[in-house]
Write a protein that holds these residues in place. Sequence first.
Motif, short mmCIF file in Angstrom:
data_model
loop_
_atom_site.label_atom_id
_atom_site.label_comp_id
_atom_site.label_asym_id
_atom_site.label_seq_id
_atom_site.Cartn_x
_atom_site.Cartn_y
_atom_site.Cartn_z
N ASP A 182 54.00 29.91 29.69
CA ASP A 182 55.22 30.61 30.08
C ASP A 182 55.06 32.12 30.01
O ASP A 182 55.95 32.84 29.59
CB ASP A 182 56.39 30.16 29.20
N SER A 183 53.91 32.62 30.48
CA SER A 183 53.62 34.05 30.41
C SER A 183 54.49 34.83 31.39
O SER A 183 54.95 34.30 32.40
CB SER A 183 52.14 34.31 30.69
N ASP A 184 54.67 36.11 31.09
CA ASP A 184 55.37 37.03 31.99
C ASP A 184 54.40 37.66 32.98
O ASP A 184 54.81 38.16 34.02
CB ASP A 184 56.06 38.14 31.19
N GLY A 185 53.13 37.68 32.63
CA GLY A 185 52.11 38.26 33.49
C GLY A 185 50.78 37.57 33.25
O GLY A 185 50.50 37.13 32.13
N PHE A 186 49.98 37.49 34.29
CA PHE A 186 48.70 36.80 34.21
C PHE A 186 47.72 37.47 35.16
O PHE A 186 48.11 37.94 36.24
CB PHE A 186 48.87 35.33 34.61
N ALA A 187 46.45 37.51 34.77
CA ALA A 187 45.41 37.98 35.68
C ALA A 187 44.12 37.24 35.37
O ALA A 187 43.86 36.85 34.23
CB ALA A 187 45.19 39.48 35.55
N ARG A 188 43.33 37.08 36.42
CA ARG A 188 41.98 36.51 36.29
C ARG A 188 41.04 37.48 36.99
O ARG A 188 41.24 37.81 38.16
CB ARG A 188 41.90 35.15 36.95
N VAL A 189 40.02 37.93 36.26
CA VAL A 189 39.05 38.86 36.84
C VAL A 189 37.65 38.34 36.55
O VAL A 189 37.35 37.94 35.42
CB VAL A 189 39.21 40.28 36.24
N LYS A 190 36.83 38.36 37.60
CA LYS A 190 35.44 37.98 37.44
C LYS A 190 34.60 39.24 37.33
O LYS A 190 34.66 40.10 38.21
CB LYS A 190 34.97 37.11 38.61
N GLY A 191 33.85 39.36 36.26
CA GLY A 191 33.02 40.53 36.05
C GLY A 191 31.74 40.48 36.85
O GLY A 191 31.35 39.43 37.37
N SER A 192 31.07 41.60 36.92
CA SER A 192 29.80 41.68 37.65
C SER A 192 28.73 40.79 37.02
O SER A 192 27.77 40.39 37.69
CB SER A 192 29.32 43.12 37.70
#
Length: 161
Positions: free
Chosen positions: A44-54
Amino acid sequence: MNDAEFDAIVNKIQEEVFAEARNALGVKGFDRWRNPRFCGKMTDSDGFARVKGSCGDTMEMYIKVEGERLREVSYTTDGCGSSSVAGSFTAELATGRSIEEVFDLSGADVLKEIGSFPEAEEHCAYLAVKTLQEALNAYMVAQTKKGKLKELNHINIDHCS
């Protein structure tokens, strides 16, 4: 080889791995590697991100915001132990901070908090902070679309890059 001999070999290998990890990560990092905190998906997050690093590691950050402060932060990663340590310390540093303070947070701040970290793995701290800031960006965009963010002028978001 009997069971006792096998167990002795396994214990010796584990002691060597732990000694190497303790040396590389320092006391705080080693403890967090063995006992991760803030780890897990937030449904139930207010914000989410997924990032793939180099490096190929993927970091996910979840945030809950109350007022203008991050009330709760959690992370997941498919990466190495260093990614997990960096994600854990990033979540800890961000919890309770204001939106502006989170945008001012840097990978260097995370590395300083950990204390000792392998130089070749320092990118993990920067990946964790970038992912956190992207989660906060996603939150702010969603709030703007809902008409809930009226005054953004006082928040300096130039630190997001």
